[in-house]
Design a protein around this motif. Structure first.
Motif, short mmCIF file in Angstrom:
data_model
loop_
_atom_site.label_atom_id
_atom_site.label_comp_id
_atom_site.label_asym_id
_atom_site.label_seq_id
_atom_site.Cartn_x
_atom_site.Cartn_y
_atom_site.Cartn_z
N VAL A 318 0.72 -1.28 -0.12
CA VAL A 318 0.05 0.01 0.08
C VAL A 318 0.90 1.13 0.04
N GLU A 319 1.98 1.12 -0.41
CA GLU A 319 3.16 2.46 -0.33
C GLU A 319 3.50 2.49 -1.67
N LEU A 320 2.88 2.63 -2.61
CA LEU A 320 3.01 2.92 -4.04
C LEU A 320 3.47 4.41 -4.11
N ARG A 321 4.62 4.74 -4.63
CA ARG A 321 5.19 6.03 -4.42
C ARG A 321 4.31 7.09 -5.13
N ASP A 322 4.48 8.14 -4.46
CA ASP A 322 3.28 9.28 -5.08
C ASP A 322 4.08 10.29 -6.03
N ARG A 323 3.50 11.15 -6.63
CA ARG A 323 3.89 11.85 -7.67
C ARG A 323 4.90 12.92 -7.11
N ASP A 324 5.07 12.99 -5.84
CA ASP A 324 5.83 14.00 -5.20
C ASP A 324 7.32 13.51 -5.18
N THR A 325 7.59 12.12 -5.46
CA THR A 325 8.73 11.66 -5.30
C THR A 325 9.58 12.02 -6.65
N ALA A 326 10.74 12.24 -6.69
CA ALA A 326 11.28 12.42 -7.76
C ALA A 326 11.60 11.19 -8.62
N PRO A 327 11.28 11.26 -10.04
CA PRO A 327 11.28 10.31 -10.79
C PRO A 327 12.67 9.52 -10.86
N ALA A 328 12.64 8.25 -10.91
CA ALA A 328 13.74 7.55 -11.00
C ALA A 328 14.30 7.03 -12.60
N HIS A 329 15.48 6.98 -13.10
CA HIS A 329 15.65 6.74 -14.50
C HIS A 329 16.84 5.67 -14.34
N VAL A 330 16.63 4.56 -14.65
CA VAL A 330 17.37 3.23 -14.30
C VAL A 330 17.76 2.69 -15.63
N LEU A 331 18.97 2.43 -16.09
CA LEU A 331 19.49 1.55 -17.24
C LEU A 331 20.16 0.29 -16.54
N VAL A 332 19.66 -0.81 -17.02
CA VAL A 332 20.20 -1.83 -16.46
C VAL A 332 21.25 -2.50 -17.49
N GLU A 333 22.30 -2.68 -16.94
CA GLU A 333 23.60 -3.27 -17.78
C GLU A 333 23.25 -4.75 -18.21
N PRO A 334 23.38 -4.94 -19.50
CA PRO A 334 23.27 -6.39 -20.02
C PRO A 334 24.77 -6.98 -19.90
N ARG A 335 24.55 -8.34 -20.12
CA ARG A 335 25.66 -9.10 -20.27
C ARG A 335 25.83 -9.69 -21.41
N LEU A 336 27.09 -9.97 -21.92
CA LEU A 336 27.42 -10.46 -23.19
C LEU A 336 27.51 -12.00 -22.92
N ILE A 337 26.93 -12.90 -23.51
CA ILE A 337 27.27 -14.35 -23.30
C ILE A 337 27.98 -14.92 -24.53
N VAL A 338 29.05 -15.20 -24.36
CA VAL A 338 29.73 -15.73 -25.54
C VAL A 338 29.81 -17.33 -25.64
#
Length: 339
Positions: A318-338
């Protein structure tokens, strides 16, 4: 059969009132941290589960996230979204949330579907997927003041890191950059790229990583393109590899997707270049079965970051972040599988 524990049982075990237990479940922010932790320990020890239907009626919260699932279109790469939805469902359950999957064939249809779900109090938050330039869904959700996170950054326009909404995405350019650098180091400087037609989004981002690695290494390589689809992509590469000089001079090929990589691998084998190193993107079971190197998106990490963006790293149902919270921007690093 043992009687399921009640709120009164939790209150007794934690040494607090019934109202305090209710506050921890429904408005944990108003409860002192030490008290909240004591109640949460009692809940865990007793394996207490709130009555979901009663809770929804009382709080007008469903403890449910709506997640869009693309209509089935066959092919190879759709398995990534399936993995993401599975991971999101599992991790949401661990945090007291459920997932409701809905389908829509267009952004307008999705907005209409979301309107019904929100007005009916069937969902508390939304995870949108498949973002694109000019995506109307994000603005509509912000206008309705609905908590949401997008799996996919906003494409085009200004710096995506100035976006007003929270998003999580995989760093596609980093993946193809790593694959290209590995190909140059192990196969040779002529590394081509097999991509989609320019799309102002994911495909262009993945192509950018290839171009950056080529430029940095002072290497070179041709670019080819085809729309998604194994048969179409295979036809394109069959025509390319029919030109003997192109086939001889190509040291390796980095592809925008595993579907393109499988197509290129099969076409190269037909042309007598089974040894041509091919790199895909998505690390699907098909690429693994064929021994094709690929870039792993780790949708499980994306799912975890999406939930953190919606609920915070310690938030409950019940604690979904509200609009007053600064937006987060996340880039997930992928992995090369050789392989």
């Amino acid at each position: 059969m043992a009687k399921p524990p009640t709120v009164e049982d939790v209150a007794r075990a934690a040494g607090v009132s019934r109202q305090t237990v209710s506050n921890v479940l429904n408005s944990p922010g108003i409860v002192r941290e030490a008290t909240r932790e004591r109640v949460q320990r009692a809940i865990a020890d007793l394996a207490y589960r709130p009555h979901a239907a009663a809770r929804r009626l009382r709080t007008r919260r469903s403890s449910t996230l709506g997640v869009h699932l693309d209509p089935y279109s066959g092919g190879i790469s759709g398995v990534i979204l399936d993995r993401f939805v599975h991971a999101l469902t599992e991790r949401a359950g661990e945090r007291g949330m459920r997932v409701l999957i809905y389908s829509a064939r267009s952004a307008d249809e999705e907005i209409a579907r979301l309107g019904d779900l929100i007005d009916g109090a069937e969902i508390d938050g939304v995870v949108i997927t498949g973002t694109f330039f000019g995506d109307p869904r994000t603005g509509w959700l912000m206008q309705r003041d609905v908590p949401f996170v997008s799996f996919g950054r906003p494409w085009g326009g200004d710096d995506v890191y100035s976006s007003a909404h929270t998003w999580v995405d995989v760093d596609g350019a980093a993946g193809t950059r790593a694959a290209t650098a590995h190909a140059i180091a192990t196969a040779g400087p002529r590394v081509g790229f097999f991509g989609w037609p320019p799309d102002g989004g994911t495909g262009d981002d993945r192509e950018r990583g290839w171009r950056e690695a080529i430029t940095q290494a002072a290497a070179d390589g041709p670019r080819f393109e085809a729309t998604e689809g194994l048969a179409r992509a295979r036809d394109v590469m069959a025509q390319v590899f029919a030109r003997a000089q192109t086939l001889r001079e190509l040291d390796a090929l980095v592809c925008v997707s595993d579907s393109h990589a499988v197509a290129a691998h099969l076409a190269a084998a037909d042309a007598g270049r089974r040894d041509l190193p091919v790199f895909g993107f998505d690390n699907t079971p098909v690429a693994e079965a064929l021994g094709i190197s690929s870039i792993e998106q780790s949708p499980e990490l994306v799912a975890a970051a999406v939930l953190d963006g919606l609920m915070g790293t310690t938030g409950s149902a019940v604690e979904l972040r509200d609009r007053d919270t600064a937006p987060a921007h996340v880039l997930v690093e992928p992995r090369l599988i050789v392989r």
